[in-house]
Design a protein around this motif. Structure first.
Motif, short mmCIF file in Angstrom:
data_model
loop_
_atom_site.label_atom_id
_atom_site.label_comp_id
_atom_site.label_asym_id
_atom_site.label_seq_id
_atom_site.Cartn_x
_atom_site.Cartn_y
_atom_site.Cartn_z
N ASN A 16 0.75 -1.09 -0.07
CA ASN A 16 0.10 -0.14 -0.07
C ASN A 16 0.81 1.50 0.02
O ASN A 16 1.88 1.14 0.62
N ALA A 17 0.50 2.13 -0.70
CA ALA A 17 1.30 3.74 -0.98
C ALA A 17 1.53 4.10 0.70
O ALA A 17 2.26 4.91 0.86
N LYS A 21 4.69 6.70 2.59
CA LYS A 21 4.36 8.00 3.39
C LYS A 21 4.87 7.93 4.84
O LYS A 21 5.32 8.86 5.11
N GLU A 157 4.60 10.38 -0.80
CA GLU A 157 5.20 9.26 -1.02
C GLU A 157 6.71 9.39 -1.20
O GLU A 157 7.24 10.03 -1.93
N SER A 196 -5.71 6.57 -2.55
CA SER A 196 -4.40 6.89 -3.07
C SER A 196 -4.51 7.30 -4.21
O SER A 196 -3.58 7.73 -4.92
#
Length: 312
Positions: A16-17, A21, A157, A196
């Motif tokens: 997952n992005a 982050k 990110e 996202s």
């Protein structure tokens, strides 16, 4: 010097992005090292993806069939064991992180810092309160591990290009049996993921009905955007609640956010305040949404959207 451990969020073999982050937030500490741990039944694919994140020193993998599904009560004892030797343990402030990190903090006997949006020092952070209407500075206890969730809407990110070492980790932790995975109910869509996506189009009560929401979907598809909704639209039954954007829904930060037929209640504005560019379309010129919009268009959405779609 700080040493940070980040818990990777992943699903179906994809990272997952939110994890990248968390890496950006960790970098703000100027730490000695940043490691990511991937807990899964087969962590290889996710670990390879995590290793490419810029700034990551190591990716630890914990392969265990018990980790096939993200159950907080199962993952937390393993994370607590892995936390030994780290000054900070970060997770995303997503559903995954909100479920897991309090359990980790409890096992470590420390308070959790929630929704970190800025780093002021090794143990000092800023976080929003009162639905984002105020920002408070909090200080974690000195000399203890800092367990925190990172407000993903406040951080970009981390880039790719890294080449971190991937190492298998052995964790001796007693796993509970009282919590078991039963089923995962999730909406499937060909559109980008709401949390996202770089572009999001949301509809509000002004859309009028579930059938009328097709005009929102069509416009979103034209520009390759995810689709969201205000709480009023969800409460009215126009769309399912997983599409809700706002304080009691999803907190998002797309590059472009288009609010259509949304009045701009504070609970909705809380969820979009970190968006790059906000565009509002509403027939009421006094709508609160226009106060925070970068671009506002007063008009009937049923006339404006087809014209915009045709122009695009």
């Amino acid at each position: 010097m700080s040493k940070v451990l980040i818990i990777a969020e992943h699903l179906d073999g994809a990272l997952n992005a939110s994890t990248a982050k968390c890496v950006t937030a960790a970098k703000a500490l100027s730490p000695e090292s940043i490691d990511i741990v991937v807990l899964a039944a087969d962590p290889a694919a996710v670990a390879a993806e995590a290793a490419q994140i810029d700034g990551v020193a190591r990716v630890l993998t914990v392969a265990n069939e018990a980790n096939a599904h993200a159950i907080a009560q199962v993952l937390a004892p393993q994370v607590a064991k892995l936390a030994e030797g780290y000054t900070h343990v970060f997770g995303p402030s997503t559903t995954f992180g909100k479920d897991l990190m309090p359990c980790v903090a409890a096992l470590l006997g420390v308070p959790q810092v929630t929704d970190v949006m800025a780093v002021e020092g090794s143990h000092t952070f800023k976080r929003p309160i009162y639905a984002g209407n105020a920002i408070i500075t909090v200080e974690a206890p000195a000399g203890k591990t800092v367990v925190a969730t990172v407000r993903t809407a406040s951080w970009s990110e981390a880039g790719k290009g890294g080449n971190a070492a991937v190492e298998a980790a052995e964790v001796q932790a007693e796993l509970p049996t009282h919590t078991r995975f039963k089923d995962l109910a999730s909406a499937e869509s060909d559109r980008p993921d709401l949390q996202s996506a770089r572009r999001v189009v949301s509809g509000g009560r002004g859309v009028g009905s579930a059938e009328n929401f097709k005009i929102i979907y069509d416009f979103a598809d034209t520009i390759g955007a995810a689709v969201g909704a205000s709480r009023a639209a969800v409460d009215a039954g126009y769309v399912p609640n997983e599409m809700q954007v706002g304080q009691t829904g999803k907190i998002i930060a797309p590059e472009l956010y288009i609010a259509i037929g949304i009045s701009g209640a504070i609970q909705h504005l809380t969820g979009i305040k970190d968006a790059g560019t906000i565009v509002a379309i509403n027939k009421d010129p006094d709508s609160a949404i226009f106060e925070i919009a970068d671009y506002g268009l007063v008009g009937d959405l049923f006339k404006v959207l087809p014209e915009l779609e045709a122009a695009l």
